[in-house]
Design an enzyme around this catalytic site. Sequence first.
Site, PDB file in Angstrom:
ATOM      1  N   HIS A   1      -3.453 -17.251  13.792  1.00 39.92           N
ATOM      2  CA  HIS A   1      -2.859 -18.593  15.115  1.00 39.92           C
ATOM      3  C   HIS A   1      -1.785 -18.743  15.697  1.00 39.92           C
ATOM      4  CE1 HIS A   1       0.689 -18.930  11.684  1.00 39.92           C
ATOM      5  NE2 HIS A   1       1.245 -20.143  13.187  1.00 39.92           N
TER       6      HIS A   1
HETATM    7  C1  UD1 Z   1       2.967 -24.528  14.550  1.00 38.04           C
HETATM    8  C2  UD1 Z   1       4.226 -24.213  14.376  1.00 38.04           C
HETATM    9  C3  UD1 Z   1       4.479 -22.717  14.391  1.00 38.04           C
HETATM   10  C4  UD1 Z   1       3.623 -22.647  12.755  1.00 38.04           C
HETATM   11  C5  UD1 Z   1       2.460 -23.249  12.758  1.00 38.04           C
HETATM   12  C6  UD1 Z   1       1.829 -23.340  10.825  1.00 38.04           C
HETATM   13  C7  UD1 Z   1       5.884 -24.537  16.418  1.00 38.04           C
HETATM   14  C8  UD1 Z   1       5.923 -24.039  17.889  1.00 38.04           C
HETATM   15  N1  UD1 Z   1       4.632 -23.666  16.107  1.00 38.04           N
HETATM   16  O1  UD1 Z   1       2.462 -24.087  14.931  1.00 38.04           O
HETATM   17  O2  UD1 Z   1       5.573 -22.089  14.009  1.00 38.04           O
HETATM   18  O3  UD1 Z   1       3.486 -20.863  11.818  1.00 38.04           O
HETATM   19  O4  UD1 Z   1       2.357 -25.020  13.395  1.00 38.04           O
HETATM   20  O5  UD1 Z   1       0.357 -23.974  11.048  1.00 38.04           O
HETATM   21  O6  UD1 Z   1       6.034 -25.107  16.216  1.00 38.04           O
HETATM   22  N2  UD1 Z   1      -3.909 -29.161  15.162  1.00 38.04           N
HETATM   23  C9  UD1 Z   1      -4.604 -29.428  14.940  1.00 38.04           C
HETATM   24  N3  UD1 Z   1      -4.715 -30.740  13.342  1.00 38.04           N
HETATM   25  C10 UD1 Z   1      -2.824 -31.046  13.184  1.00 38.04           C
HETATM   26  C11 UD1 Z   1      -1.788 -30.252  13.697  1.00 38.04           C
HETATM   27  C12 UD1 Z   1      -1.932 -29.545  14.751  1.00 38.04           C
HETATM   28  O7  UD1 Z   1      -5.474 -29.655  14.935  1.00 38.04           O
HETATM   29  O8  UD1 Z   1      -2.635 -31.403  11.995  1.00 38.04           O
HETATM   30  C13 UD1 Z   1      -4.219 -28.487  16.232  1.00 38.04           C
HETATM   31  C14 UD1 Z   1      -4.184 -29.363  18.095  1.00 38.04           C
HETATM   32  O9  UD1 Z   1      -5.314 -29.239  18.507  1.00 38.04           O
HETATM   33  C15 UD1 Z   1      -2.627 -28.524  18.528  1.00 38.04           C
HETATM   34  C16 UD1 Z   1      -2.523 -26.953  17.706  1.00 38.04           C
HETATM   35  O10 UD1 Z   1      -3.232 -27.737  16.751  1.00 38.04           O
HETATM   36  O11 UD1 Z   1      -2.517 -28.637  19.790  1.00 38.04           O
HETATM   37  C17 UD1 Z   1      -1.704 -26.496  17.546  1.00 38.04           C
HETATM   38  O12 UD1 Z   1      -0.966 -27.420  16.989  1.00 38.04           O
HETATM   39  P1  UD1 Z   1       1.113 -27.193  17.324  1.00 38.04           P
HETATM   40  O13 UD1 Z   1       1.703 -28.082  16.015  1.00 38.04           O
HETATM   41  O14 UD1 Z   1       1.351 -27.546  18.790  1.00 38.04           O
HETATM   42  O15 UD1 Z   1       1.534 -25.651  16.465  1.00 38.04           O
HETATM   43  P2  UD1 Z   1       0.468 -24.967  15.366  1.00 38.04           P
HETATM   44  O16 UD1 Z   1      -0.103 -24.009  15.996  1.00 38.04           O
HETATM   45  O17 UD1 Z   1       0.141 -25.545  14.129  1.00 38.04           O
END
Ligand code: UD1
Length: 363
Positions: free
Chosen positions: A206
């Site tokens: 991811h």
């Molecule tokens: C975040 C952390 C990363 C960690 C990861 C664990 C930062 C910069 N990154 O990355 O270090 O390893 O979490 O999983 O803080 N989304 C959903 N549902 C959710 C959450 C996210 O669909 O409950 C999707 C959304 O489209 C979102 C994307 O995932 O834009 C990314 O989510 P985000 O929290 O921005 O970063 P992660 O890639 O999850």
Amino acid sequence: MKIVAVIGTRPNMMKLAPVLAAAKPYPELSFLVVHTGQHYDHRMSDVFLEDLELPPPDVFLEIGSGSHATQTARIMTALETVMLEEQPDMVLVFGDVNSTLAATLVAAKLCLPVAHVESGMRSFDRSMPEEINRIVTDHLSQLLFATSGVAVQNLIKEGIPRDRIHLVGDVMVDSLLTCLPRALDRPGYLDRFGLAPGGYGLVTVHRVDNVDIPGHLDEIVRLLAAVSRALPLVLPLHPRTAKRLEEFGLRGRFREVPSIHIIDPVGYLDMLKLMKESRLVLTDSGGLQIETSVLDIPCLTLRNTTERPETLSLGTNRLLHRNLETALKAVDQVLNGGWPAVKPVTLWDGKAAERIINVLLAL
Ligand code: UD1
């Protein structure tokens, strides 16, 4: 002492749970848990609270997804109100996610002391958002709970005063050791795919560098397809990766590879079981590099740097980046002999949270 503990993503919860458990006998430490809502789906958030037997957070901010600036700013604005109302004696933050950074900045500007759990890790790659979050958080913290000797040295080299740093070990290992027996009791996923323990590789991917750039994600898909010819793979798909696969038209490529089994993101206990029963793990996660080291499962890391270099010297982890040839060689070594034996792990004894609480009580 009134402590506001801030969590936002699934790995934060594995770090909070052992700290709350270790603090239970000490009513002089009172915790208010704030969940920023950076992760919000049931399978990314609630299921982790349930698996770790954590109570619902005291405050839920419902921030959700967004660009780094938007997400961080939204969390900061909402958290400032909470901090001003609660006036804690200390703000406890975990790991390296945007919620960690936002909480640290808010607390520092309000002159509230910050304690950072999982301090001192460095990948020395500032293109990773997590590396920026780690550096800023450590430099604004008063109490730094370091995971290893390497982490302590990193902090000292950056000029952080020695008396702020406490070598406590890794709280993720505390959670792993506590939860593993319950995890292994679960039904699991293997029957569904006709797989047996030791007969598959577990994959998680991811990281921004691997999934947000079409060419890089294409390389990952190719690599997984090639490895799956030697060993079936199980891939719990992170929502970020799912979104990018669709966007870049790559999702269909998996349909041509029957030995890659894609499943929805799994909770903590299911993940531990999948890991423990796997033959090897292919991942770009930080936490899995440690967890596989503790479980003695070979870890092939889809990155060219790691903030957990101890796992490389232990011999449980190897950095492949996205190199197909190196990946196939490493998989062959695991399957056909030649993967080195593991060296003993120090300070990963399940007592990191106890050490953290002792430091807090001594203040
Ligand atoms: C975040 C952390 C990363 C960690 C990861 C664990 C930062 C910069 N990154 O990355 O270090 O390893 O979490 O999983 O803080 N989304 C959903 N549902 C959710 C959450 C996210 O669909 O409950 C999707 C959304 O489209 C979102 C994307 O995932 O834009 C990314 O989510 P985000 O929290 O921005 O970063 P992660 O890639 O999850």
